[in-house]
Scaffold this motif. Structure first.
Motif, PDB file in Angstrom:
ATOM      1  N   LEU A   1     -16.294  -1.295   6.249  1.00 48.90           N
ATOM      2  CA  LEU A   1     -16.808  -2.653   6.428  1.00 48.90           C
ATOM      3  C   LEU A   1     -18.045  -2.690   7.308  1.00 48.90           C
ATOM      4  O   LEU A   1     -18.719  -3.707   7.388  1.00 48.90           O
ATOM      5  CB  LEU A   1     -15.706  -3.545   7.025  1.00 48.90           C
ATOM      6  N   SER A   2     -18.334  -1.587   7.993  1.00 45.55           N
ATOM      7  CA  SER A   2     -19.518  -1.553   8.851  1.00 45.55           C
ATOM      8  C   SER A   2     -20.221  -0.202   8.694  1.00 45.55           C
ATOM      9  O   SER A   2     -19.678   0.745   8.108  1.00 45.55           O
ATOM     10  CB  SER A   2     -19.126  -1.784  10.317  1.00 45.55           C
ATOM     11  N   GLU A   3     -21.428  -0.123   9.247  1.00 40.01           N
ATOM     12  CA  GLU A   3     -22.235   1.096   9.144  1.00 40.01           C
ATOM     13  C   GLU A   3     -21.653   2.209  10.016  1.00 40.01           C
ATOM     14  O   GLU A   3     -20.963   1.951  11.011  1.00 40.01           O
ATOM     15  CB  GLU A   3     -23.682   0.811   9.575  1.00 40.01           C
ATOM     16  N   LEU A   4     -21.959   3.445   9.649  1.00 38.51           N
ATOM     17  CA  LEU A   4     -21.572   4.576  10.485  1.00 38.51           C
ATOM     18  C   LEU A   4     -22.309   4.505  11.810  1.00 38.51           C
ATOM     19  O   LEU A   4     -23.455   4.040  11.884  1.00 38.51           O
ATOM     20  CB  LEU A   4     -21.923   5.897   9.782  1.00 38.51           C
ATOM     21  N   SER A   5     -21.659   4.950  12.858  1.00 34.61           N
ATOM     22  CA  SER A   5     -22.336   5.007  14.157  1.00 34.61           C
ATOM     23  C   SER A   5     -23.467   6.026  14.071  1.00 34.61           C
ATOM     24  O   SER A   5     -23.464   6.924  13.225  1.00 34.61           O
ATOM     25  CB  SER A   5     -21.356   5.404  15.255  1.00 34.61           C
ATOM     26  N   ALA A   6     -24.444   5.882  14.951  1.00 39.00           N
ATOM     27  CA  ALA A   6     -25.615   6.760  14.921  1.00 39.00           C
ATOM     28  C   ALA A   6     -25.213   8.223  15.095  1.00 39.00           C
ATOM     29  O   ALA A   6     -25.722   9.107  14.400  1.00 39.00           O
ATOM     30  CB  ALA A   6     -26.596   6.338  16.013  1.00 39.00           C
ATOM     31  N   GLY A   7     -24.286   8.489  15.998  1.00 38.47           N
ATOM     32  CA  GLY A   7     -23.856   9.860  16.246  1.00 38.47           C
ATOM     33  C   GLY A   7     -23.147  10.456  15.054  1.00 38.47           C
ATOM     34  O   GLY A   7     -23.374  11.629  14.695  1.00 38.47           O
ATOM     35  N   TYR A   8     -22.268   9.670  14.423  1.00 40.20           N
ATOM     36  CA  TYR A   8     -21.531  10.181  13.273  1.00 40.20           C
ATOM     37  C   TYR A   8     -22.473  10.377  12.080  1.00 40.20           C
ATOM     38  O   TYR A   8     -22.360  11.365  11.337  1.00 40.20           O
ATOM     39  CB  TYR A   8     -20.399   9.228  12.892  1.00 40.20           C
ATOM     40  N   ALA A   9     -23.410   9.435  11.901  1.00 41.26           N
ATOM     41  CA  ALA A   9     -24.380   9.567  10.805  1.00 41.26           C
ATOM     42  C   ALA A   9     -25.203  10.848  10.974  1.00 41.26           C
ATOM     43  O   ALA A   9     -25.490  11.548   9.996  1.00 41.26           O
ATOM     44  CB  ALA A   9     -25.294   8.347  10.761  1.00 41.26           C
ATOM     45  N   GLU A  10     -25.543  11.189  12.224  1.00 33.50           N
ATOM     46  CA  GLU A  10     -26.311  12.400  12.484  1.00 33.50           C
ATOM     47  C   GLU A  10     -25.474  13.638  12.168  1.00 33.50           C
ATOM     48  O   GLU A  10     -26.003  14.631  11.632  1.00 33.50           O
ATOM     49  CB  GLU A  10     -26.774  12.436  13.934  1.00 33.50           C
ATOM     50  N   CYS A  11     -24.180  13.599  12.461  1.00 32.20           N
ATOM     51  CA  CYS A  11     -23.306  14.723  12.142  1.00 32.20           C
ATOM     52  C   CYS A  11     -23.208  14.908  10.635  1.00 32.20           C
ATOM     53  O   CYS A  11     -23.243  16.028  10.139  1.00 32.20           O
ATOM     54  CB  CYS A  11     -21.911  14.498  12.743  1.00 32.20           C
ATOM     55  N   VAL A  12     -23.079  13.798   9.910  1.00 34.57           N
ATOM     56  CA  VAL A  12     -23.039  13.873   8.452  1.00 34.57           C
ATOM     57  C   VAL A  12     -24.336  14.471   7.927  1.00 34.57           C
ATOM     58  O   VAL A  12     -24.328  15.335   7.037  1.00 34.57           O
ATOM     59  CB  VAL A  12     -22.795  12.473   7.846  1.00 34.57           C
ATOM     60  N   ARG A  13     -25.446  14.007   8.469  1.00 35.13           N
ATOM     61  CA  ARG A  13     -26.742  14.538   8.038  1.00 35.13           C
ATOM     62  C   ARG A  13     -26.813  16.045   8.281  1.00 35.13           C
ATOM     63  O   ARG A  13     -27.259  16.811   7.420  1.00 35.13           O
ATOM     64  CB  ARG A  13     -27.867  13.827   8.793  1.00 35.13           C
ATOM     65  N   SER A  14     -26.383  16.480   9.461  1.00 32.94           N
ATOM     66  CA  SER A  14     -26.443  17.895   9.815  1.00 32.94           C
ATOM     67  C   SER A  14     -25.540  18.755   8.948  1.00 32.94           C
ATOM     68  O   SER A  14     -25.776  19.957   8.767  1.00 32.94           O
ATOM     69  CB  SER A  14     -26.063  18.089  11.288  1.00 32.94           C
ATOM     70  N   SER A  15     -24.470  18.147   8.409  1.00 28.87           N
ATOM     71  CA  SER A  15     -23.518  18.915   7.594  1.00 28.87           C
ATOM     72  C   SER A  15     -23.975  19.083   6.152  1.00 28.87           C
ATOM     73  O   SER A  15     -23.342  19.807   5.375  1.00 28.87           O
ATOM     74  CB  SER A  15     -22.150  18.229   7.607  1.00 28.87           C
ATOM     75  N   SER A  16     -25.058  18.416   5.792  1.00 27.76           N
ATOM     76  CA  SER A  16     -25.480  18.370   4.394  1.00 27.76           C
ATOM     77  C   SER A  16     -25.669  19.758   3.788  1.00 27.76           C
ATOM     78  O   SER A  16     -25.242  20.018   2.667  1.00 27.76           O
ATOM     79  CB  SER A  16     -26.774  17.566   4.273  1.00 27.76           C
ATOM     80  N   ARG A  17     -26.284  20.669   4.531  1.00 28.43           N
ATOM     81  CA  ARG A  17     -26.601  21.972   3.954  1.00 28.43           C
ATOM     82  C   ARG A  17     -25.336  22.826   3.758  1.00 28.43           C
ATOM     83  O   ARG A  17     -25.300  23.699   2.896  1.00 28.43           O
ATOM     84  CB  ARG A  17     -27.609  22.702   4.826  1.00 28.43           C
ATOM     85  N   GLU A  18     -24.311  22.545   4.565  1.00 31.61           N
ATOM     86  CA  GLU A  18     -23.059  23.290   4.403  1.00 31.61           C
ATOM     87  C   GLU A  18     -22.184  22.649   3.337  1.00 31.61           C
ATOM     88  O   GLU A  18     -21.563  23.343   2.524  1.00 31.61           O
ATOM     89  CB  GLU A  18     -22.311  23.344   5.737  1.00 31.61           C
ATOM     90  N   VAL A  19     -22.135  21.336   3.320  1.00 34.31           N
ATOM     91  CA  VAL A  19     -21.278  20.618   2.371  1.00 34.31           C
ATOM     92  C   VAL A  19     -21.879  20.635   0.958  1.00 34.31           C
ATOM     93  O   VAL A  19     -21.146  20.654  -0.028  1.00 34.31           O
ATOM     94  CB  VAL A  19     -21.068  19.159   2.857  1.00 34.31           C
ATOM     95  N   ARG A  20     -23.192  20.610   0.866  1.00 31.96           N
ATOM     96  CA  ARG A  20     -23.923  20.594  -0.397  1.00 31.96           C
ATOM     97  C   ARG A  20     -23.422  19.474  -1.325  1.00 31.96           C
ATOM     98  O   ARG A  20     -22.966  19.709  -2.451  1.00 31.96           O
ATOM     99  CB  ARG A  20     -23.819  21.943  -1.115  1.00 31.96           C
ATOM    100  N   PRO A  21     -23.541  18.214  -0.851  1.00 33.31           N
ATOM    101  CA  PRO A  21     -23.000  17.095  -1.628  1.00 33.31           C
ATOM    102  C   PRO A  21     -23.743  16.843  -2.938  1.00 33.31           C
ATOM    103  O   PRO A  21     -23.188  16.229  -3.857  1.00 33.31           O
ATOM    104  CB  PRO A  21     -23.171  15.903  -0.683  1.00 33.31           C
ATOM    105  N   PHE A  22     -24.984  17.307  -3.019  1.00 34.29           N
ATOM    106  CA  PHE A  22     -25.785  17.036  -4.210  1.00 34.29           C
ATOM    107  C   PHE A  22     -25.891  18.250  -5.128  1.00 34.29           C
ATOM    108  O   PHE A  22     -26.746  18.302  -6.015  1.00 34.29           O
ATOM    109  CB  PHE A  22     -27.184  16.561  -3.794  1.00 34.29           C
ATOM    110  N   GLY A  23     -25.021  19.211  -4.923  1.00 33.79           N
ATOM    111  CA  GLY A  23     -25.000  20.386  -5.777  1.00 33.79           C
ATOM    112  C   GLY A  23     -26.308  21.166  -5.707  1.00 33.79           C
ATOM    113  O   GLY A  23     -26.859  21.396  -4.633  1.00 33.79           O
TER     114      GLY A  23
END
Length: 512
Positions: free
Chosen positions: A176-198
């Motif tokens: 119902l609300s936006e991710l906190s700035a800290g959590y959004a940054e963690c998600v961003r940093s995990s992108s290369r390991e998670v590879r969400p876009f294949g």
């Protein structure tokens, strides 16, 4: 008795020189061509024993000062002819450099617009948050195409890293609300390991690199083409050449022969001698034109910049769809790395899910008039007409501008004759050893450098200097003889020298 002697002397002067009023014609031409002040001209024919080049058995309308001015004028005339002869070629290349650069920028803007429209149409409010990353992506693409030393892999991955928190919050783990700035940054940093876009980031980077470097090398080659023309337009002529040009162009004036033209064979010897180094460019210029054609023929599919840029929005749509389909797995990985989602305080938020995930997107239809492929084809068809430009330049100048037509009396360097009887040599440095009109010592160092640059750009155009695999590193260009040893027919008195380091701008390696 004295009167008879004076009359006889005057008669002999007329016989040996011709009409004494011929100096009036010399004066008129001297003024018309703005060769120098009228005070330099003698009032009547004179012995001319002080002349260095334009000596003759008869009397002369020239002085030593006039001869010096004539030599300057002869050099200026040839420079003007060279610039005039190359003007259409130079304009052709310059115009198309501007056209290609304009097309690149137009395509970039068009592709950015398609991407934003896609995000707005299919993903609603997410488009407001992705506008910044999208703008940055296409700015980086523009910088890359313009020659900046940016790494395609890095800026493409940076874009997908910035996209991941937005997609995660909207479609993978909505709240119902936006991710906190800290959590959004963690998600961003995990992108290369998670590879969400294949494989989308790697595929897009590969296509931009392939097609972009082809476009960059094309533009780099065209800039070098202009440099070659500018260099040959302002080539420093050797002392021997300057004397030969003076003798061919203006020494007849000293004999009152202001309307004479050099014999064809005489003109060819002088011009082939003066432009001997320039003729050495011929082979490399032909290869340059052919290499441009070959590169253009390869610019299709993943090497077609137009197709790649206008397909980015579709690739992005597929990448987001991949993330949605793998949402549970991606969410579990993010939870493992970042913990449960941390959100800002509750506020009204419109969460929209894509109901058009499976919609097939088509690449926007191309406008034929703006097609890069069409522009390249038209340009290369025109450039092909100039592929023998340097090999035939000396002959072309004689045939079209300088020499007398066949069958007419002509100037052979000494007198007016029916035909030139000395041997006519071929083009190029080696052929000048037997030139009876111009002594050529060796290759011009400036031409040597420009040939080195042509050799290198031809290798780039042919793909020989670009490794099949590798990262986006720089490729340094050579500058010819590392020791700087050049032979040449210019000396200190000529004022000849090198034209710089001979570097060509760096380009970047790509996957091939």
């Amino acid at each position: 008795m004295w009167t008879s002697y004076t009359f006889l002397l005057a008669y002999l002067c007329v016989v040996c020189f011709g009409n004494t009023h011929k100096c009036d014609d010399v004066r008129k031409v001297f003024q018309l061509r703005q060769i120098g002040p009228n005070q330099l001209l003698p009032l009547s024919p004179r012995p001319g024993l002080d002349l260095q080049v334009c000596r003759s058995k008869s009397q002369s309308c020239c002085t030593k000062k006039m001869e010096e001015r004539y030599q300057i004028a002869a050099r200026r005339d040839i420079e003007n002819l060279l610039q005039t002869s190359s003007s259409s070629l130079k304009f052709l290349i310059s115009r198309n450099v501007a056209a290609f650069q304009g097309s690149f920028e137009f395509l970039r803007k068009q592709a950015e617009n398609h991407t934003n429209v896609l995000l707005q149409e299919y993903y609603g409010n997410m488009a407001d948050q992705t506008e910044g990353p999208v703008r940055e992506l296409f700015t980086d693409i523009s910088l890359f195409l313009l020659g900046s030393e940016v790494h395609v892999e890095d800026f493409v991955q940076r874009f997908f890293d910035a996209l991941f928190p937005i997609v995660y919050n909207r479609f993978i783990n909505p709240g119902l609300s936006e991710l906190s700035a800290g959590y959004a940054e963690c998600v961003r940093s995990s992108s290369r390991e998670v590879r969400p876009f294949g494989g989308a980031p790697g595929l897009l980077a590969d296509q931009i690199a392939r097609s972009g470097v082809s476009g960059k090398v094309l533009l780099q080659a065209l800039h070098l083409g202009i440099e070659v023309i500018n260099t040959t337009d302002h080539l420093l002529l050797s002392r021997e050449c300057r004397k030969a040009l003076l003798k061919m162009h203006y020494c007849p004036h000293c004999q009152g022969l202001t309307q004479s033209k050099p014999c064809m064979g005489y003109c060819l010897n002088v011009m082939r001698g003066c432009l001997a180094s320039m003729a050495e460019i011929d082979h490399h210029w032909r290869e340059f034109v052919q290499s441009l054609e070959d590169l253009s023929a390869q610019m299709h599919g993943p090497h077609d910049l137009e197709q790649v840029l206008l397909g980015i929005h579709k690739m992005l749509h597929d990448a987001v769809g991949h993330a949605q389909r793998n949402g549970p797995h991606i969410s579990a990985q993010v939870h493992k790395l970042c913990g449960p989602p941390s959100r800002k305080a509750l506020q009204t938020t419109s969460i929209q899910h894509s109901s058009k995930e499976s919609t097939h997107l088509k690449t926007p239809a191309k406008v034929s008039g703006d097609s890069l492929a069409l522009k390249r084809r038209d340009f290369l068809n025109s450039l092909r007409l100039y592929r023998t430009y340097y090999g035939g330049l000396a002959d072309q100048l004689c045939v079209s501008e300088l020499a007398s037509a066949d069958g007419l009396s002509c100037w052979n360097g000494t007198d007016i004759v029916k035909s030139y009887t000395l041997r006519v040599v071929g083009s190029g440095i080696k052929a000048q050893a037997a030139n009876p009109e111009v002594k050529v010592k060796g290759a011009d160092p400036v031409i040597h450098q420009i040939i080195d640059k042509l050799k290198h750009i031809n290798q780039l155009l042919q793909g020989k200097s670009i490794p099949k695999l590798g990262t986006l590193d720089q490729i340094e260009t050579g500058s010819g003889d590392a020791e700087g040893h050049y032979s040449g027919d210019c000396d200190d008195e000529d004022g000849c020298g090198g034209s710089g380091s001979g570097e060509i701008k760096n380009i970047q390696k790509v996957y091939k």
